[in-house]
Scaffold this motif. Structure first.
Motif: not given
Length: 199
Positions: A37-42, A67-75, A92-94
């Motif tokens: 969870v400490t990872s960045t979106a990058l 879980i983080i998906t491509e859609r989460d990254m975009v939105c 950003i993760m659901p």
């Protein structure tokens, strides 16, 4: 992998009966990429790019929490024009992530996806993540299973149609053109020409 054919279905007359013994363990993707969870979106985006995957399981203290998906990254990152290195995965993760055991039946997994309006389920053995099963994995098992997953497909279409997002500049995920005007449609980032073809 078990493949259900029309012949199998015709023999006993029931898709559910044919698939009752197929488990998610037989169809799941076993190579799951996991970040903390400490990872960045990058870092999440780089992992998706380097591993050629569309989702990353996020853990906290070794236990799957999202879980983080491509859609989460975009939105949740790109559209908000946020610097990816300043956003933690936890933001950003659901969450929570829904999980199933490896011996869970395909029918049960598909019913969970429909009920909770999701496309992915983490497969866990105790607290250990052993795989990921997606709606596409389930559809691959049996073309006849489409009738069971009709609601899931419709849910996905409704979400994609409602949440159309404009992106100023980038690469079309369908034709590969670098253009100034992109739109998100059916889960893809498309140029205007490709979007018109999709509609």
């Amino acid at each position: 992998m078990v493949m259900v054919t029309k012949g199998n279905i015709a023999a006993d007359g029931s898709i559910k009966e044919t698939l009752k013994d197929v488990t998610v363990h037989e169809i799941m993707t076993k190579d799951v990429f996991i970040l903390d969870v400490t990872s960045t979106a990058l870092e999440v985006a780089k992992a998706m790019d380097e591993q050629n995957i569309d989702s990353v399981i996020i853990t906290k203290y070794g236990e799957a929490t999202g879980i983080i998906t491509e859609r989460d990254m975009v939105c949740k990152v790109m559209v908000k024009d946020t610097m990816p290195h300043t956003v933690n995965a936890e933001e950003i993760m659901p969450s929570p992530i829904l999980t199933v055991k490896p011996n869970t039946g395909v029918i049960k997994a598909s019913e969970m996806m429909v009920k909770f309006h999701i496309r992915r389920l983490a497969v866990t053995n105790g607290k250990t993540i052993v795989g990921l099963v997606t709606d596409r994995d389930i559809l691959t098992v049996s073309p006849g299973l489409n009738t069971i997953l009709e609601d899931l497909i419709e849910i996905n279409r409704e979400q994609d149609a409602v949440e159309t997002i404009d992106i100023e500049r980038g690469v079309c995920q369908r034709c590969g053109s670098h253009v100034d005007d992109l739109n998100q449609f059916n889960g893809l980032i498309l140029c205007e020409d490709c979007r018109e073809e999709e509609e």
